[in-house]
Design a protein around this motif. Sequence first.
Motif: not given
Ligand code: OAK
Length: 826
Positions: A283, A370, A448, A567, A667-668
Motif C-alpha cells: 500500500n 481504515h 476503527v 504521517y 485511524a486507530s
Molecule cells: C491500508 C490500505 C488502505 C486503507 C487502509 C489501510 C490500513 O492498513 N489502515 C490501517 O488499518 C489499521 C486497522 O484498522 C489501523 O489501526 C491503522 O491506523 C490504519 O492505518
Amino acid sequence: MPKGPGNKSCHNVRTDCTAPGLRQAVLDNLYYVSGNTPVTASAQDWYDAVAYCVRDRMLKAWNEGIERITKALDLRAVAYLSAEFLIGPQLGSNVLALGIAEPLREALATLGQDLDAIVDGEHEPGLGNGGLGRLAACYMDSMATLGVPAIGYGIHYEFGMFTQTIRDGWQVEMADKWLRQGFPWEIVQHEFAVEVGLGGSTETFLDAGGRLRVRWNPEKRILAVPHDIPVIGYGGTFCNVLRLWSAEAVDAFDFGSFSSGDYGKAVEEKILSETISKVLYPNDEPYQGKVLRLGQQYFFVSASLRDMLRVQQMLGKPLDTFHTTFAIQLNDTHPAVAVAELMRLLVDGHGMEWERAWAVTTKCFSYTNHTLLPEALEKWPVELFGGLLPRHLEIIYEINRRFLEEVRAAYPGDEGLAARLSLIDEASPRSVRMAHLAVVGSHAVNGVAALHTELLKTHVMQDFAALTPQKFCNVTNGVTPRRFLALCNPRLAACITSRIGPAWINRFEEEIGKLEAFADDPGFQAQWRGIKRENKAALSALAEKHLGVALNPDAVFDVQVKRVHEYKRQHLNILRVIALYSAIKRDPGAEFSPLAVLFGGKAAPGYFMAKRVIKLIHNVAQVINGDPDVGGRLTVAYIPNFNVRVGQVVYPAADISQQISLAGKEASGTGNMKFGINGAVTMGTLDGANVEMRQCVGEENFFLFGLTAPEVVEVKRNGYDPRAYAATDPVLGQALDMIASGAFSAGDREIFRPIVDNLLYQDEYMVLADFASYMHCQALVMEACRDTARFTRMSILNVARLGKFSSDRSIRDYCRDIWNITPELG
Ligand code: OAK
C-alpha cells in the motif's frame, strides 16, 4: 522388527494428545508424509511432521465447523471480505489454542527436538501490508474463540509482502516465496473452484417471460481455487475457515498451439491467468493504472459471493433470505465491488427484481473504513473500470442514478451536495469512488477508533453522515491477547496467571483488571521487571545475531515498529535521537541513563521519502553507536524485515512504545495496543486509539505530547510555517543543521536534503510543530524511568487497564451493533 515409524500400534495416531501419542504421530508423519526417519530428517521435515500432527488435531473442530455453516438453517455467519489476512506463524498459535504445548514439548524432547526452535523456524505467510491485514487475522482469532461462525475470504497471493533487507542503510526488497517449502496448514478444495469473468461486453435480451435482461459476455475466464486454512479458537473446540482464492487458467494447456509447434502460446493462458493472484500490492502507493489490482479485487470478491450463494442453495433457502445467512463485512474498500457483484448475481443471474435485490444487498453488507488519508481512498478511472468490468459499471451507474434521485428528493436544488455524494467523481478523469459505493451499499459504516469515527462523520464522510446518520457507528480496534500476550510473552503470561488465574486468556476484558491489585506489590514488581529484562535480553540476542549491534538489557528500550510513512513520523523520532546525541556531545560527563532506541518497519518500494528516512536512521545509528563519547549509553538500531514473527519478540521487550503520528492521521493503530498489553508505556499523541488507551490507563500512566486534531486544523488554517519553529528552537535548528551539513553522511550534503527541505518548506505532518513538546515529554519519560517503582507501577497498570483493547471486545461490538449475531461461546 519391521522398519518404520516405530513398532507400537497406535490407532488414534491423529487424535491422541498425550506425550507418547504425539511422539508417535510426529514419527508417523516424518516417515509417511516426508519419507524420513529422525536420522535423515531436516529442520523443515521436523516442522512439517509437527505441523501435520497439530493440524490433525484441529480437524474434528474443523469438520464440525463446516457442518455447522452448511447445515444450520437458522444460523447467520460472518463473511469477512479482506484483500489481506496477515495471519503470522501458525504452529505456535495452534498449539496454544489446542492446549497441547506441554505434551508436545515432552514428546519432541524424547526425539531430541526442541519445540520452541521448531516454532521459531516457521516462515510466515506475509499476506498483508500491516494494520488492516493483521486486524483481519486478530478478528478471525476472536470469532473462533467466541464461537461466531465465520468465513474469512481473501487472496492466496503467490508472493506476499516483500522481504526487507538492508544494504548500506538502504531498504532492498526481495520476493517473498512463502510457498516454496509448502504450507502444511492449507487444504486445497478443487471441487469448490469457480470461474470468474473479466473484460468483454454486455448485451440485452428478452427472457422467456418477455422481460428485458442483461447478459455479460466476459472476454476472459479465470478459475478461482479455494485454499482453506483452519482458524481454531482458544480451547480448541470451535473452528472457522479462512478461504483464500488462487487464480488458475480454466484451460491450462492449449493443445491446438502445442500441436502446431507454438509451445510458448500453449501455456500463455496459464501464465496470464495466474498473474491475478501473483503478488500482494504494497500500500502507500497511488492507485493509478493498476488494472491488475482491480482484477484481484473483483476476482476474490466474485468467487467468495458465488461460494456463499452455493451455501445458500445447498441449505435450500430462497435467495431473498440471503442476508439471514451471511453478514458480509467489507474490510475497507478493497472488496467494495462486491456490492455491484451481488446485485449482478441476483438480478442478472437469478432474475430478481432490482428493488428486492437491493434490499437483500444492503442488509448483507457493512463497511469498515481504515484510513483518513485522502490519497488512500480508492478511486478507479471509469474507463479502466468499464474495460475490466463493463456490467458492473452499468450497475454502479444505476445504483447511483437511484441514489441521487433520493438525494435530490431530500435536498431539492442542492446540486453541489449531489455531486459530492455521487458514486462518480466527475473531475477528469471521471472515476468510481469505491468508498461511496461501500457506504451506499451497506447498512452500517464504522470507523476503527472513537476519534477516527468522529472525524469520518465530521470531515471525510460529512455529507453521508448528515444524510444517513443511523448508518455510522464506531468499533474501536482490538488485538488478540492469545498471540500478542499468551503466545509471544510466555514469561509474563505465566506471571499473570500465577496471580489472577488463566481466565484472562479468553476473557481479557473481564479478568485482566484483577492485576491492578498487585501494581504496588514490591515482590510482584521485582518479578515483573525481571521478566522484562529477560525479554530484552532475548531481543538483544536477536539484534546481535542479525545486526551485530549489542543492546544493553539494562537500558530503557524505546521502540517504534510500524510501516514507515511520513504521517507516522519516524523522522520526528530520529530528530529526537539527534537532539539527545547533541546533548551528550555537549557534556559527555553528564548523567545519562542508558537508552536503546529501536526502529523497524517496511517502506512501500516506490515511496521515495520513506526509504530515505530509513537510510537516515541507519546513518544516525552508525555515528551514534560508534562514538566513544556516547559510550553505549545511547544506542540506535533498525530491526530489519519487521513482520508478525519479529513483532512477537519486540513487543514483550519494550519499555516505551512510540505512537507519534500527527493527530488526526492514524485511524486507530494496533501496535500501540500490542505494546501496551505487554507492559510498555506509550509516548504518544492524541491520535487514533491512543486517545481511548490514555483514558483507560489514566493520564498519569501515558506520556502525552503534541497538537490535538482540532489544533492541527487551526494551525494549518492560520498558515503553518515550519521554518519559524526551526528558527526559534535552537535544539531543533541544530538537529536539522547536523543532518543538512552532512554530520551523518560523511559530509555529503545532498543525500538527506530532500528530508530537510521537505520539513522546512512543507512539513505536511507538522513534525517541527510537535518537536518541542516531544522533547519536553522525553525529559518526563527519562525522569519516570529513573524511579523504578513508579515506572514498574505504570507498566503493570498499562496491562491491567487495557482490557478493552482485546479483539474479543471488538468482535462482540460488531456482533451486537452491526451483524446481529449472538456469539455461541459467550
Ligand atoms: C491500508 C490500505 C488502505 C486503507 C487502509 C489501510 C490500513 O492498513 N489502515 C490501517 O488499518 C489499521 C486497522 O484498522 C489501523 O489501526 C491503522 O491506523 C490504519 O492505518
